[in-house]
Motif scaffolding. Structure first.
Motif, PDB file in Angstrom:
ATOM      1  N   VAL A  51       0.819  -1.211   0.000  1.00  0.00           N
ATOM      2  CA  VAL A  51       0.000   0.000   0.000  1.00  0.00           C
ATOM      3  C   VAL A  51       0.858   1.269   0.000  1.00  0.00           C
ATOM      4  O   VAL A  51       0.518   2.262  -0.643  1.00  0.00           O
ATOM      5  N   ASP A  52       2.008   1.234   0.688  1.00  0.00           N
ATOM      6  CA  ASP A  52       2.800   2.468   0.773  1.00  0.00           C
ATOM      7  C   ASP A  52       3.501   2.832  -0.534  1.00  0.00           C
ATOM      8  O   ASP A  52       3.993   3.953  -0.661  1.00  0.00           O
ATOM      9  N   ILE A  53       3.552   1.926  -1.526  1.00  0.00           N
ATOM     10  CA  ILE A  53       4.089   2.392  -2.812  1.00  0.00           C
ATOM     11  C   ILE A  53       3.001   2.496  -3.891  1.00  0.00           C
ATOM     12  O   ILE A  53       3.274   2.846  -5.028  1.00  0.00           O
ATOM     13  N   ARG A  54       1.760   2.225  -3.514  1.00  0.00           N
ATOM     14  CA  ARG A  54       0.655   2.384  -4.465  1.00  0.00           C
ATOM     15  C   ARG A  54       0.266   3.866  -4.504  1.00  0.00           C
ATOM     16  O   ARG A  54      -0.187   4.408  -3.503  1.00  0.00           O
ATOM     17  N   PRO A  55       0.476   4.534  -5.654  1.00  0.00           N
ATOM     18  CA  PRO A  55       0.263   5.985  -5.629  1.00  0.00           C
ATOM     19  C   PRO A  55      -1.195   6.416  -5.584  1.00  0.00           C
ATOM     20  O   PRO A  55      -2.074   5.727  -6.097  1.00  0.00           O
ATOM     21  N   ARG A  56      -1.422   7.581  -4.943  1.00  0.00           N
ATOM     22  CA  ARG A  56      -2.725   8.257  -5.002  1.00  0.00           C
ATOM     23  C   ARG A  56      -2.637   9.444  -5.937  1.00  0.00           C
ATOM     24  O   ARG A  56      -3.619  10.047  -6.302  1.00  0.00           O
TER      25      ARG A  56
END
Ligand SMILES: O=C(O)[C@@H](CO)OP(=O)(O)O
Length: 250
Positions: A145-150
């Motif tokens: 989740v921490d490298i999945r961009p928003r």
């Protein structure tokens, strides 16, 4: 040391390019014109004898289909293909799904261009539950989740694309292969910025047209281009189409 030839190809016009919508990670298909552009891209490769040995694409349909159509037109539909989210279009954050002209009118030229072309200003992040968010998308399920961009600015795209460049693409080039990368306007701008060592300011002015192969011959030691900016296989069409991309929203 030998080095192969690099060919960059932005996907053909997508359905959302045609509607002038910010697209990013939204998985839209090619328009009929985009399919035609991909075929023409393949014909250009065939006419110039630039036959890919391997293809790298993003995990987005418009790049995948462009690669398929292009390779079909060159009779190279059988070559190995690798895909990575690291070649995806820049995640356009909360702008995904928004009309470019309306966004320009609502926020003004300066803010619009900062979001669209600055090196390090990302658009506002997208909400996880937004209809144009990719949070529940199966193809990103293994991405922490921490490298999945928003949202992403061009700098973020370069940071996530470079590991793939060095780990997957460079080894193919050093094996002497002709490498086709079928990707996106902004993931290719990031790669070109790296290859041509374009400044953070100057990259704002660089636009990549859809469907026209861009050939790079590289120095075998440094992997830097022998001719800065590479060579489009149809330079006149490329200049005209790049100017049209620059003017989107107007
Ligand atoms: O909408 C997008 O994802 C990109 C590419 O089509 O647009 P722009 O050229 O405005 O960065």
């Amino acid at each position: 040391m030998t080095v192969g030839t690099l060919v960059l190809l932005r996907h053909g016009e997508s359905e959302w390019n045609a509607k002038n919508l910010f697209t990013g990670w939204v998985d839209v298909d090619l328009s009929a014109q985009g399919e035609e552009e991909a075929r023409r891209g393949g014909e250009l490769l065939r006419e110039t004898g630039l036959l890919p040995d391997v293809v790298h694409t993003s995990v987005l349909r418009r790049a995948i289909r462009t690669a398929e159509i292009t390779l079909h037109a060159t009779d190279r539909h059988w070559i190995p293909v690798r895909r990575s989210w690291r070649l995806n279009e820049r995640h356009y954050g909360a702008l995904q799904g928004k009309n470019k002209k309306q966004t320009l009118e609502e926020y003004g030229e300066e803010q619009f261009m900062l979001w669209r072309r600055s090196y390090d200003v990302p658009p506002p992040p997208i909400d996880e539950n937004d209809e144009f968010s990719q949070f529940g998308d199966a193809r990103y399920a293994t991405l922490p989740v921490d490298i999945r961009p928003r949202t992403e600015c061009l700098k973020d795209v370069l940071i996530r694309a470079l590991p793939y460049w060095y780990d997957s693409i460079v080894p193919d080039l050093l094996a002497g292969r002709t490498v086709l990368i079928a990707a996106h306007g902004n993931s290719l701008r990031a790669l070109v910025k790296h290859l041509d060592q374009i400044s953070d300011e100057a990259i704002a002015k660089l636009n990549i047209p859809t469907g026209i192969p861009l050939r790079y011959d590289l120095d075998p030691q440094t992997l830097r281009p022998l001719v800065a900016g590479g060579r489009y296989l149809d330079p006149e069409a490329a200049a005209e189409a790049a100017a049209a991309v620059a003017n989107q929203g107007r």
